[in-house]
Design an enzyme around this catalytic site. Structure first.
Site, PDB file in Angstrom:
ATOM      1  N   GLY A   1      68.670  25.097   9.440  1.00 47.13           N
ATOM      2  CA  GLY A   1      67.512  24.506   8.781  1.00 47.13           C
ATOM      3  C   GLY A   1      67.665  24.134   7.324  1.00 47.13           C
ATOM      4  O   GLY A   1      66.679  24.067   6.603  1.00 47.13           O
ATOM      5  N   SER A   2      68.899  23.823   6.882  1.00 44.77           N
ATOM      6  CA  SER A   2      69.026  23.463   5.466  1.00 44.77           C
ATOM      7  C   SER A   2      68.255  22.178   5.167  1.00 44.77           C
ATOM      8  O   SER A   2      67.655  22.047   4.090  1.00 44.77           O
ATOM      9  CB  SER A   2      70.494  23.324   5.056  1.00 44.77           C
ATOM     10  OG  SER A   2      71.072  22.167   5.595  1.00 44.77           O
ATOM     11  N   ASN A   3      68.256  21.228   6.106  1.00 45.13           N
ATOM     12  CA  ASN A   3      67.492  19.986   5.881  1.00 45.13           C
ATOM     13  C   ASN A   3      65.988  20.260   5.863  1.00 45.13           C
ATOM     14  O   ASN A   3      65.264  19.701   5.045  1.00 45.13           O
ATOM     15  CB  ASN A   3      67.826  18.945   6.953  1.00 45.13           C
ATOM     16  CG  ASN A   3      69.126  18.241   6.658  1.00 45.13           C
ATOM     17  OD1 ASN A   3      69.177  17.351   5.823  1.00 45.13           O
ATOM     18  ND2 ASN A   3      70.202  18.664   7.319  1.00 45.13           N
TER      19      ASN A   3
ATOM     20  N   LEU B   1      67.864  20.170  18.740  1.00 39.85           N
ATOM     21  CA  LEU B   1      68.904  19.943  19.745  1.00 39.85           C
ATOM     22  C   LEU B   1      68.403  19.493  21.116  1.00 39.85           C
ATOM     23  O   LEU B   1      69.190  18.986  21.915  1.00 39.85           O
ATOM     24  CB  LEU B   1      69.759  21.212  19.900  1.00 39.85           C
ATOM     25  CG  LEU B   1      70.593  21.559  18.658  1.00 39.85           C
ATOM     26  CD1 LEU B   1      71.412  22.821  18.896  1.00 39.85           C
ATOM     27  CD2 LEU B   1      71.516  20.405  18.267  1.00 39.85           C
TER      28      LEU B   1
ATOM     29  N   ILE C   1      64.251  14.550  23.301  1.00 43.02           N
ATOM     30  CA  ILE C   1      62.819  14.274  23.124  1.00 43.02           C
ATOM     31  C   ILE C   1      62.284  13.582  24.382  1.00 43.02           C
ATOM     32  O   ILE C   1      62.799  12.541  24.797  1.00 43.02           O
ATOM     33  CB  ILE C   1      62.599  13.392  21.872  1.00 43.02           C
ATOM     34  CG1 ILE C   1      63.055  14.139  20.614  1.00 43.02           C
ATOM     35  CG2 ILE C   1      61.145  12.972  21.729  1.00 43.02           C
ATOM     36  CD1 ILE C   1      62.322  15.432  20.333  1.00 43.02           C
TER      37      ILE C   1
ATOM     38  N   ASN D   1      65.314  10.696  13.388  1.00 40.86           N
ATOM     39  CA  ASN D   1      66.387  11.688  13.496  1.00 40.86           C
ATOM     40  C   ASN D   1      67.456  11.414  12.444  1.00 40.86           C
ATOM     41  O   ASN D   1      67.642  10.273  12.009  1.00 40.86           O
ATOM     42  CB  ASN D   1      67.021  11.595  14.893  1.00 40.86           C
ATOM     43  CG  ASN D   1      68.095  12.644  15.115  1.00 40.86           C
ATOM     44  OD1 ASN D   1      67.932  13.817  14.750  1.00 40.86           O
ATOM     45  ND2 ASN D   1      69.215  12.242  15.703  1.00 40.86           N
TER      46      ASN D   1
ATOM     47  N   HIS E   1      71.637  11.982  11.914  1.00 38.00           N
ATOM     48  CA  HIS E   1      72.862  12.332  12.641  1.00 38.00           C
ATOM     49  C   HIS E   1      74.029  12.324  11.643  1.00 38.00           C
ATOM     50  O   HIS E   1      74.139  11.411  10.825  1.00 38.00           O
ATOM     51  CB  HIS E   1      73.110  11.318  13.766  1.00 38.00           C
ATOM     52  CG  HIS E   1      74.289  11.685  14.606  1.00 38.00           C
ATOM     53  ND1 HIS E   1      74.214  12.651  15.589  1.00 38.00           N
ATOM     54  CD2 HIS E   1      75.573  11.258  14.588  1.00 38.00           C
ATOM     55  CE1 HIS E   1      75.407  12.800  16.144  1.00 38.00           C
ATOM     56  NE2 HIS E   1      76.248  11.967  15.557  1.00 38.00           N
TER      57      HIS E   1
ATOM     58  N   ASP F   1      70.732   9.847  20.044  1.00 37.46           N
ATOM     59  CA  ASP F   1      71.367   9.157  18.902  1.00 37.46           C
ATOM     60  C   ASP F   1      71.491   7.645  19.098  1.00 37.46           C
ATOM     61  O   ASP F   1      72.501   7.045  18.731  1.00 37.46           O
ATOM     62  CB  ASP F   1      72.780   9.740  18.648  1.00 37.46           C
ATOM     63  CG  ASP F   1      72.749  11.244  18.464  1.00 37.46           C
ATOM     64  OD1 ASP F   1      71.797  11.729  17.835  1.00 37.46           O
ATOM     65  OD2 ASP F   1      73.674  11.921  18.943  1.00 37.46           O
TER      66      ASP F   1
ATOM     67  N   GLU G   1      73.062  14.239   3.280  1.00 31.83           N
ATOM     68  CA  GLU G   1      71.794  14.440   4.006  1.00 31.83           C
ATOM     69  C   GLU G   1      70.707  14.920   3.056  1.00 31.83           C
ATOM     70  O   GLU G   1      69.583  14.419   3.082  1.00 31.83           O
ATOM     71  CB  GLU G   1      71.987  15.455   5.129  1.00 31.83           C
ATOM     72  CG  GLU G   1      72.874  14.936   6.232  1.00 31.83           C
ATOM     73  CD  GLU G   1      73.013  15.885   7.416  1.00 31.83           C
ATOM     74  OE1 GLU G   1      73.282  15.392   8.510  1.00 31.83           O
ATOM     75  OE2 GLU G   1      72.869  17.106   7.248  1.00 31.83           O
TER      76      GLU G   1
END
Ligand code: GRF
Length: 190
Positions: A13-15, A86, A89, A103, A105, A146, A175
């Site tokens: 969860g760094s983003n 992950l 959807i 998203n 990637h 993706d 990112e």
């Protein structure tokens, strides 16, 4: 009325944390909900600590979409951000949020995307195929992994002594710099 974001994440969860902190002082855009497919994901603890509402659901609940739809509606979610989420959807969610699911990637799509291409797998594939550059891709989500329309890409060089870990660090930096900015642009265009 502010734009309400829901961030979906399964991993460390760094983003997610970076997006929350980027918008923490914004009056136009709020991270109103953090969703995760895994109770042990770092984002669930983070949500508890910071007081951002969270919702954890199983793969079955994601596909059924009944409970999730209620939660998204109750927080008036305008835009869904996948930040290391992950699970695939489901159509129902895409139908309810057309061009409103984004998203990120960690490669230059269409290269090195698709099922199973996440985390270090992506960076290993980039290095193994002898790419001279990699980067990030931010795109709308459709019903394939993706594959949706690209919104933004930024590249970085892959050096001759690059390792999976060093490439992962370079990509994570990109990112963290660009994802919140692109989310802001899209949010303000809604
Ligand atoms: C990122 O590399 C992102 O591109 C991919 O999943 C990773 C999530 O990293 N979709 P983190 O959990 O936000 O650190």
């Amino acid at each position: 009325m502010p734009i309400n974001l829901a961030v979906f994440a399964s991993g460390k969860g760094s983003n997610t944390k970076n997006i929350c902190s980027y918008f923490s002082d914004s009056s136009d855009i709020n991270v109103s909900l953090i969703c995760s497919s895994s109770l042990s994901s770092g984002v669930v603890d983070y949500a508890k600590k910071t007081g951002v509402p969270s919702f954890v659901f199983s793969k079955k609940e994601l596909v059924d979409f009944v409970a999730l739809q209620d939660v998204l509606n109750s927080y008036c979610i305008d835009l869904i951000i996948l930040a290391g989420f992950l699970l695939k959807i489901p159509e129902k969610l895409i139908f309810c949020y057309p061009n409103k699911i984004i998203n990120i990637h960690p490669s230059l799509l269409p290269k090195h995307g698709g099922k199973g291409m996440f985390g270090k797998n992506v960076h290993k594939a980039v290095i193994d195929s002898g790419e001279k550059e990699s980067g990030i891709s931010i795109h709308f989500v459709n019903n394939k992994y993706d594959d949706g329309r690209l919104i933004f890409q930024k590249s970085c060089p892959v050096s001759s002594d690059e390792t999976v870990d060093s490439l992962e660090k370079k990509i994570q930096l990109l990112e963290h710099v660009f994802f919140p900015k692109i989310i802001k642009q899209i949010s303000l265009s809604l």
